[in-house]
Design an enzyme around this catalytic site. Sequence first.
Site, PDB file in Angstrom:
ATOM      1  N   CYS A  26      24.844   3.109 -10.796  1.00 16.05           N
ATOM      2  CA  CYS A  26      24.837   2.966  -9.342  1.00 16.05           C
ATOM      3  C   CYS A  26      26.235   3.229  -8.811  1.00 16.05           C
ATOM      4  O   CYS A  26      27.215   3.260  -9.561  1.00 16.05           O
ATOM      5  CB  CYS A  26      24.326   1.601  -8.896  1.00 16.05           C
ATOM      6  SG  CYS A  26      25.570   0.314  -8.946  1.00 16.05           S
ATOM      7  N   ASP A 414      18.712  37.788   9.609  1.00 19.01           N
ATOM      8  CA  ASP A 414      19.333  39.098   9.752  1.00 19.01           C
ATOM      9  C   ASP A 414      18.307  40.126   9.260  1.00 19.01           C
ATOM     10  O   ASP A 414      17.437  39.808   8.452  1.00 19.01           O
ATOM     11  CB  ASP A 414      20.601  39.115   8.897  1.00 19.01           C
ATOM     12  CG  ASP A 414      21.178  40.500   8.752  1.00 19.01           C
ATOM     13  OD1 ASP A 414      21.218  41.217   9.756  1.00 19.01           O
ATOM     14  OD2 ASP A 414      21.584  40.849   7.631  1.00 19.01           O
TER      15      ASP A 414
END
Length: 747
Positions: A26, A414
């Site tokens: 953790c 594009d």
Amino acid sequence: MSDRTDAEPTAEADAPYVFDVTGMDCADCARSVERAVWHLPHVERATVNFASGTLTVGRRDPRGSDDDLVRSVNAAVDRAGYTAALRGESGRRVTATTPWWRHRKLIPATVGAALWFAGFTVGQLTELDWLEVALFAAAIVLGGHQIIRAGVAALQARRIDMNVLMTVSVIGAAILREWSEGALVVVLFSVGTTLQAITFDRTRNAIRSLLDLTPQEARVVRDGVETTVAANSLEPGDLVRVRPGERLPADGEVVEGFSAIDQAPITGESMAVEREAGDEVFAGTLNGSGVLDIRVTKRSSQSMLASIVHLVEEAQASRAPSQQLVDRFAAVYTPIVVALAAVIALAGGALAGDWDTWVYRALVLLVIACPCALVISTPVSIVSAVGAASRAGILVKGGAALEGAGRAKVVAFDKTGTLTLGRPAVTAVVPYGDHGEQDLVRIAAAVEQGSEHPLARAVVARALYDDVPIPAAPGFSAIPGRGARASVDGAEIVVGSERLMLESGLQGGARRWLADVTLAEAAQGRSVLAVGTSSGDLYGAIVIADKIRPRAREALGALRRVGVERLVVLTGDRQEVAERIAAEVGVDEVRAELLPDEKAAVVADLRKRYGPVAMVGDGINDAPALAAADVGIAMGVAGSDVALESADLALMRDDLEATSRLFGLSRRTVAIIRQNVTLSLITKLLALLLGVFGFVSLWIAVLADVGTSVVVTLNGLRLARVEQRVGQPVPREERRAEDADRPLAAD
């Protein structure tokens, strides 16, 4: 953090040392390790990347011994309850990955569980209370010594982490003579954190192991003689020989040979691609059946593979917006619950006179105060998703980009090089009179094989692809601005513009036919090459255009299925050309004849009208629009260091279908993060409420905390399964066509 948190490294500080740290389960563990190392006398700075499991250390005194620094860092990390191993050159790990059954946390957890079970059995079958207590105490000491040691290290670093809270709870249970429950707390906590640590370590190693694909030795060819050297000693300009079945030791360019290469570590492609002289190749890829001589272009530490691993680890460490929110909540939540536990113990014990009961409830709240499940709910998902994406040839530069793609309502594309292949290709062969298609291609290719013009290369590529024999064409000459001429089968052939054919004397019906074809195709943004003789005989026309990518329409349809609401084309090309492309691929809106800064303005307008916008482009020409979008995605950037560094997200190969997998993965990531956070919050708040009123015991609190942590970890790891691209090997002739120059009209 100590007062050196924001200190800048001294000018004399050496290059940082990178350690792989195992056992962290953790973010609290990572911060404890960081503080433990930071306070060492030889250390200038220390940073722990929990997601990638790495510790980066800067040395304070450049004259000090490397061995002394490494030993002191290893000892500090060991005292904190974890293990550190220094990485070697090129980022390669010094030690092999430890099998899960030899994980340092597994043995204490197993011993603790066995002792608790023995104590429970003795308590049920005998009256030997002293033996029962002794077995439970042994379970606490032997099974929890790493927890206690990590808790002490955290206190020394002036931190209160989950190990501290758990240690206090277990000691309190022993004082209250709740030996069985205290031992069970240790067992459940040890088993749960061990499972988390093993799972995280395996996920981290999946990325780290990419570096191990690069061989440690290479064959260098000098004066025709092969010499074996260390791969990390290769310098740009060295010539290395790679035999069949070997992995490439460095990035480079093929000088001699032909082979199929498995590039999965770089591009995620499942099928090998053919490579020959002049082609770029990458370290860590697997050579097929041919022998290749390769000129090294980069040192091992600068290879594409090393860059990808570095960028992926940085991405896994980045804090997504949801994680930042969770961390802020946990920073407030934990001290509040700890303070509440102290109030309950003191006030409840004083008012009720039953100190044991109220102290016990306070210990339960200390366990509930551990925000472990909540804190790891986001990073475990990000780590898993980023790793899965990289294996599929999708480079994610950070958790924020990954979440941003998942929230995008609009995707703008594009045109040239993104929706289209970005290079001229023959789209139609139109014979005139008695000439056939193959004959027309044969004659035109014969003339154009002497030209380097992009349109000429497209014609030659079509002939190669169709296996049309190309005859010799002596007397080649280029006609600037018009085309070219050469002798084919004894006739002088011209290939070029309509104007060139008119200058050659084209008349009558052939002239009208060519004018009609040229006009019709020009309206669609296509170029026409006329083929005929210098005396005015017309053989036909070859139509050339920027070709739409294969399966582009299916790729955009898949984007709609994963939740994208609107698809837009942004291009600098003419409106009629853009509309033709848009109609073929199926988009909702076309914005044409745009300058680069105008594309950025359109992106801002789309965001205002519809919501978050993702922009897909080539990563260089579309830089303003990519920067203006909420998420910029560069496509086909394998081998491009600039694009890798500049894009939020990058598709390593020219695969438009990868965009749908990217957006699907992003949306699944956001959904799983929400699931994890919701489960963690509900579990914590419910346990807190029940704990205050005495309905939760210590072991149930631990089970709820650790169990939730394991559940959110496993839920996050579901993201590791991502669809891999199944493709076909690209034939050499087709690849030659793909290498043609881009058209002169920029998008």
